[in-house]
Design a protein around this motif. Structure first.
Motif, PDB file in Angstrom:
ATOM      1  N   THR A 276       0.840  -1.188   0.000  1.00  0.00           N
ATOM      2  CA  THR A 276       0.000   0.000   0.000  1.00  0.00           C
ATOM      3  C   THR A 276       0.873   1.235   0.000  1.00  0.00           C
ATOM      4  O   THR A 276       1.970   1.221   0.533  1.00  0.00           O
ATOM      5  CB  THR A 276      -0.868   0.044   1.256  1.00  0.00           C
ATOM      6  N   GLY A 277       0.379   2.263  -0.562  1.00  0.00           N
ATOM      7  CA  GLY A 277       0.957   3.576  -0.318  1.00  0.00           C
ATOM      8  C   GLY A 277       2.247   3.872  -1.052  1.00  0.00           C
ATOM      9  O   GLY A 277       2.829   4.908  -0.874  1.00  0.00           O
ATOM     10  N   THR A 279       3.608   5.357  -3.508  1.00  0.00           N
ATOM     11  CA  THR A 279       3.408   6.245  -4.647  1.00  0.00           C
ATOM     12  C   THR A 279       4.668   7.013  -4.968  1.00  0.00           C
ATOM     13  O   THR A 279       4.701   7.809  -5.882  1.00  0.00           O
ATOM     14  CB  THR A 279       2.312   7.268  -4.333  1.00  0.00           C
TER      15      THR A 279
ATOM     16  N   THR B   9      -8.253   4.720  -2.643  1.00  0.00           N
ATOM     17  CA  THR B   9      -7.676   5.559  -1.595  1.00  0.00           C
ATOM     18  C   THR B   9      -7.845   4.895  -0.232  1.00  0.00           C
ATOM     19  O   THR B   9      -6.925   4.890   0.590  1.00  0.00           O
ATOM     20  CB  THR B   9      -8.349   6.945  -1.592  1.00  0.00           C
ATOM     21  N   LYS B  12      -5.289   2.548   0.993  1.00  0.00           N
ATOM     22  CA  LYS B  12      -3.986   3.034   1.479  1.00  0.00           C
ATOM     23  C   LYS B  12      -3.931   3.028   3.009  1.00  0.00           C
ATOM     24  O   LYS B  12      -2.862   3.207   3.589  1.00  0.00           O
ATOM     25  CB  LYS B  12      -3.748   4.462   0.980  1.00  0.00           C
ATOM     26  N   ALA B 265      -1.562   5.312   7.652  1.00  0.00           N
ATOM     27  CA  ALA B 265      -1.415   4.843   6.281  1.00  0.00           C
ATOM     28  C   ALA B 265       0.046   4.549   6.017  1.00  0.00           C
ATOM     29  O   ALA B 265       0.924   4.972   6.780  1.00  0.00           O
ATOM     30  CB  ALA B 265      -1.924   5.904   5.302  1.00  0.00           C
ATOM     31  N   ILE B 269       1.808   8.136   1.198  1.00  0.00           N
ATOM     32  CA  ILE B 269       0.476   8.611   0.786  1.00  0.00           C
ATOM     33  C   ILE B 269       0.600  10.112   0.482  1.00  0.00           C
ATOM     34  O   ILE B 269       1.548  10.768   0.929  1.00  0.00           O
ATOM     35  CB  ILE B 269      -0.555   8.331   1.908  1.00  0.00           C
ATOM     36  N   GLU B 273      -4.741  12.431  -1.201  1.00  0.00           N
ATOM     37  CA  GLU B 273      -5.425  11.224  -0.717  1.00  0.00           C
ATOM     38  C   GLU B 273      -5.874  11.380   0.733  1.00  0.00           C
ATOM     39  O   GLU B 273      -6.963  10.946   1.116  1.00  0.00           O
ATOM     40  CB  GLU B 273      -4.491  10.013  -0.867  1.00  0.00           C
TER      41      GLU B 273
END
Lengths: 387, 439
Positions: A276-277, A279, B9, B12, B265, B269, B273
């Motif tokens: 996840t996450g 980016t 989203t 995340k 998260a 992120i 988001e």
């Protein structure tokens, strides 16, 4: 963390160290240090016992809280008491007591009302709350009402920005206050009531709270159980719960050794697809780093930063040292860049370059945005001033 | 009007450290134990301390207190076999404006911190540990003290822990209201019973820390992460976050959004988001500026909505990840006034040890008051930048550096707002009345 007067340290010290008849003590004159010994010695010994035998000075902060639990502030007798217990002189104790905001230098009310006026609470309305209370109570910062019940202060960030604007009474939170609700709280306090904080335990007096700050358990039945988490605290969690989000791949039986990605050093391509996450493009830091970043990096070297005097280097290397490779790398780096960290020169050291650069970049930004109705007079006057 | 976040989203979110907060009684030992509590401790005590240090290194865990130093590396710096006592000190002096992640953690899940403390102490061979908690954090301290007592009674603390021969004493030490004590060396001075003022480094705390002995100082979030890494393993931990900034992070959102609060998260992120998760901006508010990690990190703007919020991404955008305290301000908030209020804070909290920080903040506050009262001059802007140049990097610790962040960044992005005050287009925000005897 509250704002104080701009008093200078010397006069604050006099308040405490000189025998100082503090004017008009409501409780009819502070007990002398001998009385304090009689009342507090047992607890003081408990506090001192928490720290290594030859390091009893560590007990000073809790001892000062203990003094406030009896006196309501750090009285001259209290300073003497701490000095006696720890074998310090009164100036040493006074120097510490005057440094910290929570040690009060004048008698306080039962209820310390602190309104956060740091930026976030401030723009959300905290300043109005504070101003309203000032007017309503007729006292300013760090002052006590004439009935001796309430001491008002404006505080710096109270670490509850998601509940802003906040106010605390004896450090327990009242969330999302507005001028009306804040006035209602202080009115109830003055009328002898004990309004319920939004989170945290039911209220106790400032003296009772000071005893807890000295490290003693809250004696009230199940007070520790009071207070549920508010919505902001749980905001992200509830979203995750509603939508059934959890982190995949968690196995509490993963072996400690051998689970290591360290065996095949780190091209993190082995990351599960469910990651996840991630980016982050691997952005290369621009060459013209901002001075803040450069300074922060100097202060907080990471694994790759040459670490002057890296701590590991002085380790006696008998037995199996914990991280020989790290220590060696750090040592080499340290030798290569053998200069103390504090010598790190921030940008702009060579003169006014950084300043000019900053001004220039601000100007070009401004030119780009070029608000039409402002452009001509603003730029004109600025050009003049730049000469 | 709260908007619902999109599925991608929502995914995340990584509830790990915050997970137990949903159980209202997780602060009690029996409930904590039912929720995997102290399982990591049993597992860790069966392993060699060096393997634990290696595990934390492999996990890529970096300090959660703002600096992002690799935790395993820090632990590895502690000299072993040196005959000196070692100490673990937890920095729970949360006070950076905007930051509010450690207080809820200690209030709702204190045992996870206690468990992390025991594991970390075992790894670095410390027999004494301290949690230095901010004085004002009274309810968190209540819960924490109660947790420590319970842990002693259950044999998780004290002599011969769980029959392994490992001894550990843990003291919860309340501060007394000084932001500077969140700086690790000032914290150590305060814990030793002195005024909380920073020390010159080197030597670093790893060799000369508390009582001049080898000491690890870690943030609450860092230590509370350790039990999860011990249980789930390094590879699992790295499945969250980015390559260089691994793991989950608690983002504290405050300000002009619909649902402010704590959002855990994976690192990396973006603010776009996060705002989506928080239900969007409040009606009538448009994002204007924000702090990525507390007031000591340079402001960012709406241009930076897609910057990945990990250590590298934020640095590339010219700011610092800090404590991930994301304070969100809108077009209805004035960046000049916001900066002024922060400077009042830094001025008050400067410990006074180093001249550039003590005097620089004093004068910058005065310059801001003048500008906000409509009496500023164009030279004031140059004076501010000049003052910043003379503070940044010239004091013992980072407090002064932090104070320059909002000043230089707001001048970079919002110079027009300053000029509007100076040239009389914006009505003065501070009146003569508020200036007289301010504070």
């Amino acid at each position: 963390m509250t704002q104080s007067q701009y008093g200078n340290a010397a006069s604050r010290l006099d308040d405490l160290v000189a025998p100082a008849e503090v004017p008009a003590q409501r409780n009819g004159g502070g007990p002398r240090s001998a009385d304090l010994h009689a009342k507090l010695d047992e607890r003081a010994a408990e506090i001192v016992a928490r720290y290594p035998a030859d390091r009893s000075r560590s007990a000073l902060l809790p001892l000062l809280h203990l003094v406030q639990s009896e006196e309501g502030y750090v009285s001259p007798a209290g300073v003497e008491f701490c000095a006696d217990v720890l074998g310090l002189n009164k100036a040493q104790v006074g120097a510490v007591a005057t440094f910290y905001t929570m040690y009060k230098r004048r008698p306080t009310g039962d209820w310390l009302v602190s309104v956060c006026t740091n930026t976030m609470c401030n723009v959300l309305g905290g300043q109005q709350v504070y101003d309203t209370l000032t007017e309503h109570l007729g006292v300013g910062h760090d002052e006590t009402t004439s009935d001796g019940k309430i001491t008002l202060e404006h505080a710096e960030c109270l670490a509850a920005c998601d509940y802003g604007p906040v106010m605390t009474v004896n450090y327990d939170f009242f969330d999302q206050v507005d001028p009306d609700s804040a006035v209602a709280v202080v009115n109830e306090l003055r009328a002898g009531g004990r309004p319920q904080p939004s989170r945290g335990a039911r209220l106790c007096t400032l003296k009772e709270m000071s005893l807890q700050l000295a490290g003693f358990a809250d004696p009230r039945e199940e007070a520790v159980a009071d207070g549920l988490a508010g919505d902001p605290t749980l905001a992200g969690l509830k979203l995750a719960q509603q939508h059934g989000i959890s982190v995949a791949g968690y196995d509490p039986n993963t072996p400690i050794k051998g689970s290591q990605t360290g065996d095949k050093p780190a091209p993190a391509t082995t990351r599960p697809a469910a990651a996840t996450g991630s980016t982050a493009p691997d952005v290369k830091a621009p060459d013209d780093k901002s001075p803040q970043i450069r300074t922060a990096e100097t202060r907080n070297p990471d694994a790759k930063t040459p670490a002057p005097d890296a701590p590991g280097t002085k380790a006696p290397v008998d037995g199996a040292p914990a991280g020989p490779a790290d220590a060696k790398a750090a040592e080499a780096a340290g030798a290569a860049a053998n200069q103390p960290a504090s010598d790190a020169k921030p940008a702009g050291d060579g003169g006014t370059d950084a300043q000019e650069r900053s001004l220039k970049s601000a100007e070009s930004k401004e030119a780009a945005s070029a608000r039409s109705e402002l452009a001509s007079p603003a730029v004109a006057s600025e050009e003049e001033s730049d000469k | 009007m709260t908007t619902t976040p999109r599925r991608e989203t929502l995914e995340k979110l990584t509830p790990v450290l915050t997970k137990r907060w949903l159980s209202p009684d997780a602060w009690r030992l029996d409930v904590y134990e039912r929720l995997d509590g102290y399982a990591a401790l049993r597992k860790a005590l069966a392993a060699h301390p060096d393997d634990l240090i290696q595990l934390v290194k492999d996990s890529g865990l970096r300090g959660r207190g703002g600096a992002g130093f690799p935790t395993g590396l820090k632990w590895g710096f502690i000299p072993q076999g040196d005959g000196k006592p070692h100490y673990l000190v937890v920095n729970a002096d949360e006070g950076e404006p905007g930051t509010c992640k450690d207080l809820p953690l200690m209030t709702h899940d204190p045992h996870s911190l206690v468990e992390g403390v025991i594991i970390a102490s075992y790894a670095i061979r410390a027999n004494r540990a301290y949690i230095y908690i901010r004085g004002e954090a009274v309810h968190a301290a209540r819960r924490l003290r109660s947790a420590v007592q319970e842990a002693y009674r259950a044999g998780y603390l004290g002599k011969n822990i769980l029959g392994t021969g490992f001894d550990l004493d843990l003291v919860v030490h309340s501060g007394a209201g000084a932001y500077i004590c969140g700086e690790e060396t000032a914290l150590l001075d305060s814990l030793e019973g002195f005024r909380g003022q920073p020390r010159l480094r080197p030597p670093f705390p790893a060799t000369h820390g508390l009582y001049a002995c080898p000491t690890v100082v870690n943030n609450v979030g860092t230590i509370a992460s350790v039990p999860y890494i011990v249980l789930g393993g390094a590879a699992w931990w790295k499945s969250m976050g980015t390559e260089k900034s691994s793991g989950p992070m608690i983002y504290s959102l405050s300000g002009r959004i619909n649902n402010p609060g704590q959002y855990e998260a994976g690192l990396g992120i973006t603010l776009r988001e996060l705002i989506e998760l928080a239900g969007g901006m409040q009606p009538g508010h448009e994002l204007r500026f924000w702090t990525p990690g507390g007031s000591s990190t340079p402001l960012l703007t709406a241009e930076h909505l897609d910057v990945p919020l990990d250590f590298e991404g934020v640095a590339a955008a010219g700011s610092i990840l800090g404590t991930t305290a994301t304070q969100i301000f809108s077009d209805q908030d004035c960046p000049v006034y916001a900066t002024y209020r922060w400077l009042e804070f830094y001025h008050h909290e400067s410990c006074g040890k180093c001249t550039p920080c003590r005097e620089g903040n004093y004068w910058m506050v005065r310059t801001y008051r003048r500008i906000l009262a409509g009496q500023g001059t164009h030279e004031d802007l140059a004076t501010l930048l000049d003052t910043c140049d003379n503070i940044l990097g010239r004091s013992f610790c980072g407090l002064g550096d932090g104070a320059t962040s909002p000043v230089t960044s707001s001048l970079q992005y919002f110079k027009q707002d300053y000029l509007d005050y100076i040239e009389g287009r914006t009505a003065p925000k501070l009146s003569e009345k508020t200036l007289v005897g301010a504070h």
